[in-house]
Design a protein around this motif. Structure first.
Motif, short mmCIF file in Angstrom:
data_model
loop_
_atom_site.label_atom_id
_atom_site.label_comp_id
_atom_site.label_asym_id
_atom_site.label_seq_id
_atom_site.Cartn_x
_atom_site.Cartn_y
_atom_site.Cartn_z
N THR A 117 0.81 -1.21 0.00
CA THR A 117 0.00 0.00 0.00
C THR A 117 0.85 1.27 0.00
O THR A 117 0.33 2.35 -0.24
CB THR A 117 -0.93 0.02 1.23
OG1 THR A 117 -0.14 -0.10 2.41
CG2 THR A 117 -1.95 -1.11 1.14
N GLU A 118 2.16 1.13 0.27
CA GLU A 118 3.04 2.28 0.34
C GLU A 118 3.80 2.54 -0.97
O GLU A 118 4.50 3.53 -1.07
CB GLU A 118 4.08 2.10 1.46
CG GLU A 118 3.48 2.01 2.84
CD GLU A 118 4.52 1.71 3.90
OE1 GLU A 118 4.64 2.52 4.83
OE2 GLU A 118 5.20 0.67 3.78
N VAL A 119 3.68 1.64 -1.93
CA VAL A 119 4.45 1.81 -3.17
C VAL A 119 3.63 2.54 -4.22
O VAL A 119 2.41 2.47 -4.25
CB VAL A 119 4.96 0.45 -3.73
CG1 VAL A 119 5.87 -0.23 -2.73
CG2 VAL A 119 3.82 -0.46 -4.14
N ALA A 122 3.48 2.69 -10.13
CA ALA A 122 4.46 2.22 -11.13
C ALA A 122 4.96 0.81 -10.81
O ALA A 122 5.38 0.09 -11.71
CB ALA A 122 5.65 3.18 -11.19
N PHE A 123 4.89 0.41 -9.55
CA PHE A 123 5.39 -0.91 -9.14
C PHE A 123 4.32 -1.99 -9.20
O PHE A 123 4.60 -3.15 -8.99
CB PHE A 123 5.96 -0.82 -7.73
CG PHE A 123 7.11 0.11 -7.62
CD1 PHE A 123 8.37 -0.27 -8.02
CD2 PHE A 123 6.92 1.41 -7.16
CE1 PHE A 123 9.44 0.61 -7.95
CE2 PHE A 123 7.98 2.30 -7.07
CZ PHE A 123 9.24 1.89 -7.48
N ARG A 124 3.09 -1.62 -9.52
CA ARG A 124 1.98 -2.57 -9.47
C ARG A 124 2.05 -3.66 -10.53
O ARG A 124 1.40 -4.68 -10.38
CB ARG A 124 0.66 -1.83 -9.53
CG ARG A 124 0.49 -0.94 -8.31
CD ARG A 124 -0.94 -0.76 -7.93
NE ARG A 124 -1.04 0.11 -6.77
CZ ARG A 124 -1.05 -0.33 -5.52
NH1 ARG A 124 -0.97 -1.59 -5.26
NH2 ARG A 124 -1.15 0.53 -4.51
N SER A 125 2.83 -3.47 -11.58
CA SER A 125 2.96 -4.53 -12.58
C SER A 125 4.04 -5.54 -12.20
O SER A 125 4.25 -6.52 -12.90
CB SER A 125 3.23 -3.94 -13.96
OG SER A 125 4.47 -3.28 -13.98
N GLY A 126 4.72 -5.30 -11.08
CA GLY A 126 5.77 -6.22 -10.63
C GLY A 126 5.25 -7.29 -9.69
O GLY A 126 4.15 -7.19 -9.15
N THR A 127 6.05 -8.31 -9.51
CA THR A 127 5.76 -9.36 -8.54
C THR A 127 6.33 -8.90 -7.20
O THR A 127 7.53 -8.65 -7.10
CB THR A 127 6.43 -10.69 -8.97
OG1 THR A 127 5.86 -11.09 -10.20
CG2 THR A 127 6.22 -11.77 -7.93
N ASN A 153 1.24 -11.48 -11.02
CA ASN A 153 2.05 -10.28 -11.10
C ASN A 153 1.36 -9.00 -10.67
O ASN A 153 2.03 -8.04 -10.38
CB ASN A 153 2.53 -10.08 -12.54
CG ASN A 153 3.95 -10.51 -12.71
OD1 ASN A 153 4.50 -11.16 -11.85
ND2 ASN A 153 4.51 -10.14 -13.81
N ASN A 154 0.07 -8.96 -10.71
CA ASN A 154 -0.62 -7.70 -10.51
C ASN A 154 -0.83 -7.40 -9.03
O ASN A 154 -1.65 -8.01 -8.37
CB ASN A 154 -1.97 -7.73 -11.25
CG ASN A 154 -2.58 -6.37 -11.33
OD1 ASN A 154 -2.26 -5.48 -10.54
ND2 ASN A 154 -3.48 -6.19 -12.27
N LEU A 155 -0.10 -6.43 -8.52
CA LEU A 155 -0.20 -6.07 -7.10
C LEU A 155 -1.55 -5.51 -6.73
O LEU A 155 -1.99 -5.65 -5.60
CB LEU A 155 0.86 -5.01 -6.76
CG LEU A 155 2.30 -5.50 -6.70
CD1 LEU A 155 3.21 -4.32 -6.45
CD2 LEU A 155 2.47 -6.52 -5.61
N SER A 156 -2.24 -4.91 -7.69
CA SER A 156 -3.51 -4.28 -7.35
C SER A 156 -4.56 -5.33 -7.02
O SER A 156 -5.58 -5.02 -6.43
CB SER A 156 -3.99 -3.40 -8.51
OG SER A 156 -4.19 -4.17 -9.67
N LYS A 157 -4.36 -6.59 -7.39
CA LYS A 157 -5.30 -7.65 -7.09
C LYS A 157 -4.99 -8.33 -5.77
O LYS A 157 -5.69 -9.22 -5.36
CB LYS A 157 -5.28 -8.69 -8.21
CG LYS A 157 -5.83 -8.16 -9.51
CD LYS A 157 -5.85 -9.24 -10.56
CE LYS A 157 -6.41 -8.70 -11.85
NZ LYS A 157 -6.39 -9.70 -12.90
N ARG A 158 -3.91 -7.93 -5.12
CA ARG A 158 -3.53 -8.59 -3.86
C ARG A 158 -3.85 -7.72 -2.68
O ARG A 158 -3.87 -6.58 -2.68
CB ARG A 158 -2.02 -8.85 -3.87
CG ARG A 158 -1.69 -9.88 -4.90
CD ARG A 158 -0.24 -10.20 -4.82
NE ARG A 158 0.06 -11.15 -5.86
CZ ARG A 158 1.23 -11.65 -6.05
NH1 ARG A 158 2.22 -11.32 -5.29
NH2 ARG A 158 1.44 -12.49 -7.01
#
Length: 158
Positions: A117-119, A122-127, A153-158
């Motif tokens: 939640t702090e990133v 731009a980093f959301r496409s990373g693992t 890979n999608n951080l927004s789904k986690r």
């Protein structure tokens, strides 16, 4: 700042001879397929060194950068196959590096002590692998990404 003996040895080993490609694509001993190039962006020397050694041991070529500026310089001339990024470095957050990797379709692992939640987006496409992640977890994630496995890979789904 004085360099440690280990850092001096690593830098001497990694220093490219004048006029040669800093990221040579050499065939491995068991295959004629070029080894994938991994960019490791980490400012903590021990973590960077551990990642580099571990990735080289399993057959990757590794380029290391200790700052956002160094990574930007490397990316201006070379395209890695995969990257491992720490978010917060001594010269700031590597948001522009993450954006460049995403724009160039380079998969990457986000290895950071910052919470998801702090990133920056731009980093959301990373693992995402939170520090302290085990070295085998990081190498495993790099291996999956290098093989084209983009699942999870999608951080927004986690």
């Amino acid at each position: 700042m004085q360099m440690s003996m280990r850092q001096t040895t690593i830098e001497r080993r990694l220093k490219k001879p004048e006029g040669l490609d800093p990221f040579p694509r050499q065939a491995t001993s068991t295959s004629m397929i070029p080894a994938p190039l991994v960019l490791v962006l980490e400012d903590e020397e021990l973590i960077s060194w551990d990642l580099e050694v571990s990735l080289v041991e399993v057959g990757y070529l590794v380029a290391t950068a200790r700052s956002c500026a160094q990574a930007a310089d490397l990316l201006a001339t070379r395209r890695p196959d995969v990257a491992v990024l720490d978010v917060l470095l001594s010269d700031g957050q590597c948001v522009d590096v993450a954006k460049k990797l995403h724009a160039d379709d380079v998969p990457f692992v986000v290895h950071s002590a910052l919470a998801r939640t702090e990133v920056d987006d731009a980093f959301r496409s990373g693992t995402f692998l939170a520090k302290p992640a085990g070295i085998l977890d990081i190498v495993g994630a790099v291996t999956k990404l290098a093989a084209g496995d983009q699942r999870g890979n999608n951080l927004s789904k986690r």
